[in-house]
Scaffold this active site. Sequence first.
Site, PDB file in Angstrom:
ATOM      1  N   LYS A   1       0.794  -1.214  -0.051  1.00 40.05           N
ATOM      2  CA  LYS A   1       0.095  -0.039  -0.198  1.00 40.05           C
ATOM      3  C   LYS A   1       0.894   1.292   0.142  1.00 40.05           C
ATOM      4  O   LYS A   1       2.105   1.197   0.251  1.00 40.05           O
ATOM      5  CB  LYS A   1      -0.928   0.164   1.285  1.00 40.05           C
ATOM      6  CG  LYS A   1      -0.096   0.123   2.452  1.00 40.05           C
ATOM      7  CD  LYS A   1      -1.152  -0.293   3.839  1.00 40.05           C
ATOM      8  CE  LYS A   1      -0.223  -0.360   4.939  1.00 40.05           C
ATOM      9  NZ  LYS A   1      -0.895  -0.925   6.306  1.00 40.05           N
TER      10      LYS A   1
ATOM     11  N   ARG B   1     -10.938   0.603  14.089  1.00 38.46           N
ATOM     12  CA  ARG B   1     -10.898   1.295  12.828  1.00 38.46           C
ATOM     13  C   ARG B   1     -11.752   0.912  11.718  1.00 38.46           C
ATOM     14  O   ARG B   1     -13.006   1.425  11.624  1.00 38.46           O
ATOM     15  CB  ARG B   1      -9.501   1.074  12.436  1.00 38.46           C
ATOM     16  CG  ARG B   1      -9.165   1.940  11.168  1.00 38.46           C
ATOM     17  CD  ARG B   1      -7.522   1.973  10.880  1.00 38.46           C
ATOM     18  NE  ARG B   1      -7.123   0.586  10.456  1.00 38.46           N
ATOM     19  CZ  ARG B   1      -5.896   0.548  10.068  1.00 38.46           C
ATOM     20  NH1 ARG B   1      -4.948   1.276  10.393  1.00 38.46           N
ATOM     21  NH2 ARG B   1      -5.523  -0.700   9.494  1.00 38.46           N
TER      22      ARG B   1
ATOM     23  N   TYR C   1      14.045  31.904   5.787  1.00 38.12           N
ATOM     24  CA  TYR C   1      12.787  32.645   6.184  1.00 38.12           C
ATOM     25  C   TYR C   1      12.839  33.278   7.761  1.00 38.12           C
ATOM     26  O   TYR C   1      13.306  32.353   8.530  1.00 38.12           O
ATOM     27  CB  TYR C   1      11.323  31.968   5.923  1.00 38.12           C
ATOM     28  CG  TYR C   1      11.173  31.773   4.417  1.00 38.12           C
ATOM     29  CD1 TYR C   1      10.877  32.748   3.682  1.00 38.12           C
ATOM     30  CD2 TYR C   1      11.396  30.595   4.015  1.00 38.12           C
ATOM     31  CE1 TYR C   1      10.362  32.756   2.473  1.00 38.12           C
ATOM     32  CE2 TYR C   1      10.990  30.330   2.339  1.00 38.12           C
ATOM     33  CZ  TYR C   1      10.299  31.339   1.919  1.00 38.12           C
ATOM     34  OH  TYR C   1      10.381  31.199   0.383  1.00 38.12           O
TER      35      TYR C   1
ATOM     36  N   MET D   1      10.442  25.181   0.952  1.00 33.65           N
ATOM     37  CA  MET D   1       9.599  24.177   0.179  1.00 33.65           C
ATOM     38  C   MET D   1      10.353  23.240  -0.657  1.00 33.65           C
ATOM     39  O   MET D   1      10.035  22.089  -0.694  1.00 33.65           O
ATOM     40  CB  MET D   1       8.649  24.906  -0.819  1.00 33.65           C
ATOM     41  CG  MET D   1       7.412  23.904  -1.520  1.00 33.65           C
ATOM     42  SD  MET D   1       6.566  25.036  -2.732  1.00 33.65           S
ATOM     43  CE  MET D   1       5.611  25.916  -1.479  1.00 33.65           C
TER      44      MET D   1
HETATM   45  C1  LIG Z   1      -0.223  -1.745   6.874  1.00 31.08           C
HETATM   46  C2  LIG Z   1      -1.062  -3.042   7.365  1.00 31.08           C
HETATM   47  C3  LIG Z   1      -0.367  -4.431   7.708  1.00 31.08           C
HETATM   48  C4  LIG Z   1       1.412  -4.133   7.728  1.00 31.08           C
HETATM   49  O1  LIG Z   1       1.807  -3.676   8.855  1.00 31.08           O
HETATM   50  P1  LIG Z   1       3.452  -3.717   9.125  1.00 31.08           P
HETATM   51  O2  LIG Z   1       3.533  -3.256  10.662  1.00 31.08           O
HETATM   52  O3  LIG Z   1       4.028  -2.604   8.244  1.00 31.08           O
HETATM   53  O4  LIG Z   1       3.889  -5.000   8.992  1.00 31.08           O
HETATM   54  C5  LIG Z   1      -0.835  -5.540   8.102  1.00 31.08           C
HETATM   55  N1  LIG Z   1      -2.213  -5.438   8.176  1.00 31.08           N
HETATM   56  C6  LIG Z   1      -2.998  -4.294   7.989  1.00 31.08           C
HETATM   57  C7  LIG Z   1      -4.548  -4.326   7.954  1.00 31.08           C
HETATM   58  C8  LIG Z   1      -2.440  -3.159   7.390  1.00 31.08           C
HETATM   59  O5  LIG Z   1      -3.111  -2.170   7.110  1.00 31.08           O
END
Ligand SMILES: *Cc1c(COP(=O)(O)O)cnc(C)c1O
EC number: 5.1.1.1
Length: 819
Positions: free
Chosen positions: A489, A586, A714, A763
């Site tokens: 991801k 979540r 700045y 920036m």
């Molecule tokens: C990102 C994620 C992981 C991976 O977690 P790490 O700590 O990076 O290994 C596993 N499961 C879910 C649902 C995630 O969102």
Amino acid sequence: MLKPIYTISRIAEILNADAKLIDEQAFIQYLVIDSRSVLVPENSLFFALASHRNGHEFIPDAYHKGIRNFVITEEKYLSEYPDCNFIIVNDVLEALQKLATAHRNHFNLKTIGITGSNGKTIVKEWLYQLLAADYNIVRSPKSFNSQIGVPLSVWQIDADHDLGIFEAGISAVDEMETLASIIRPQIGILTNIREAHAEGFNSKKEKLIEKLKLFKAADLLIYSPEYVSDISLKDLPGKKHFSWSSSQAADLRIIAIEPIEGNCYLQAIYQDREIECMLPFKDKASIENGMICWATLLALGYSPEQADQRLEKLSHVSMRLELKNGINQCSIIDDSYSADISSLAIALDFLNQQNQHPKKTVILSELFETGRDDLDLYTEIADLLAQKKVSRLIGIGPHISKYAELFKFETQFFDDTNAFVDAFPGLQFSHETVLVKGARRFDFGRISKLLTQKIHDTVLEIDLNAMVGNLQFYRSKIKPGVKIMAMVKAFSYGSGSFEIANLLQFHKVDYLAVAYADEGIALRKAGITLPIMVMSPEESAFEALIKYRLEPEIYSLEILDSFLNSLSDYEFDYPIHIKIDSGMHRLGFDSDEIEKLLLLLSGSQRLNVKSIFSHLVASGEAEHDGFTQQQIEKFCLIASQLIAALGYKPLLHIANTSGISRWPNNQMDMVRLGIGLYGFDAALTNNRGLQTVMTLKTTVTQVKNLKAGETVGYSRRGVMPYGGKIATVKIGYADGYNRAFGNGVGKMLINGQLVPTIGSICMDMTMLDITGIDVKPGDEAIVFNQDHTIMQLAEGVGTIPYEILTNISQRVKRVYFYE
Ligand SMILES: *Cc1c(COP(=O)(O)O)cnc(C)c1O
């Protein structure tokens, strides 16, 4: 002395092993350990080595590729493949080593053995450059220096060679003896010994003693006393010794090291006189490796003048393939390491691993192999290119052009690099992967420059070998049969998209997971065929998600309902994943929704629950272990209810990276490996055992001297009460270098020194306080690497490595390295 001819029956005899041979005269030329890289299947012998996976699992693939000769331990294959030759041994690795030893012993060539913590490969390559004028040299390919790499290296020896240069690397005690007996070096070189961390040794001394075993029977050992202070000199192996040092008495006593422009001038006392040499490098590691080569030339009897002449001409060694974005949406693989057929095979494997474009072009110069005639060589190359499904060859050089008709696909030929460069404006390159591979004298750097996009001077380098190393590290921690879902991801945690996914697919992870449908679609378009889970499937993307066979995470009744509505009447058994909320709060189903969920699921033939999973909130933190335990129990309870009602068993998974490390008994059917792949694991002290994957570099644009009281940036936040010197570098918060790093909180490495930021981060730019340090425009500034780590950066601004990584903006070019 003749080169031995190995028939399969001769090999069985050497191994003193049982064999079932259909064709006793089968001629063996190549030893294969990976079914994905096969050169000439008829003349190959496959060793079913057990490493992270059992090599026997790849016998079907090797068979499919045309291999008919195997060394195995599991006899059941005899009946499955009645048309093959099998040699049956107790230990396949031992057999490989034994065969290599016998081969080595057949020849009487001079050999140099190299070991040490760093620099082995560079020293080997440089000695090759330095000695090639006087010897016909065989050497380890790339950094083939392991228990497997060394046998494969010495297997290349043939009667034409009069010098072998081999490197040996070990990661645990008791490994060197085997390598020593395979290489049998008469001349030994110890490059250096670093601290024992992250290697399988208890102390530096233990590591040193083990490494020195390589030189047990050597006539001559070349070393620096600085690295052997842990033992007494009389315990050093080798009949004769040659020492070098820049800090203490030695045969070659270096007394001055002075950088001059891009070079380094060295002065030393040798045989009571002052001698000198010039190295065409200025970085610390190159200077150290250069001194080792200098000592070696002198120890081998070259005069100081000869040594100086040759050292001055050393050229930079890059053993890495680089993968970069090219013009017109091309991907460019740049490989200028060496131009022999084995490195071509490695590069072609990498080309095939990257599936983002169906069209694959190879730009290849003439190759040269000792003792082979051109027809034979180019026939093999043509076969290899055809087998690796190359679509187009651009051949450069008069020899390769002569054999044009051997290549049965699109070809173009040019006499030399100039002719190619002249013709370039009229050539077509678009939406394809291009491998650029040429012998050094063809200067293919010019070609890759034409093909690649101009790289803005801030680059994120990704070491693909390190990532594979990390994958193997976790493979060694998971139980047999447990699957791996790799989390890619957010552009693979900032490291890239299809480049990483292609690598993981090649290395056979079982699943990929992305956050959004878009990310999954991009991967499908780049040739990723692995199943892909989408964790936040948006309703608006369901149609596309189904079209690209992406598998949604179903986390609520609403999303389930609307997904069912999006499925056409003809879809059955569509793969989905059910997320349980076991405490993260979540996404996911709560216990009280399970009944309704079951009603919806069991009423439909249209879905197939591939997996049921949940996410741990604090798998890496001991203080929350009680809560983690509760999460696991809650998840297991709900999962068992679901399984009972579904009537089949989906995969269960809960462990993320630190879950794998700290909760080994809860790996269940699959683990979700994320940050560990990228080199971090909160459960490991200092990420022990993991390799650094990413390096972020930028460049100095300008250097300024400031007077006392002048300010920087700045709002005049950077104050220099006593004046000083600053450097402006090309990275700012828009690149992902957080503003919180301003005013000295963040540091960068310039010319080996850590320097603080001064003033606010802008920036696109950042200013560094470089007072007292020699820095010029164009110098490199390292934002993070294996020495100046992301962990340190994250701690400095109170965040976690995840955020530092994913903040690096898409404006920063990614360059991938692969050895
Ligand atoms: C990102 C994620 C992981 C991976 O977690 P790490 O700590 O990076 O290994 C596993 N499961 C879910 C649902 C995630 O969102």
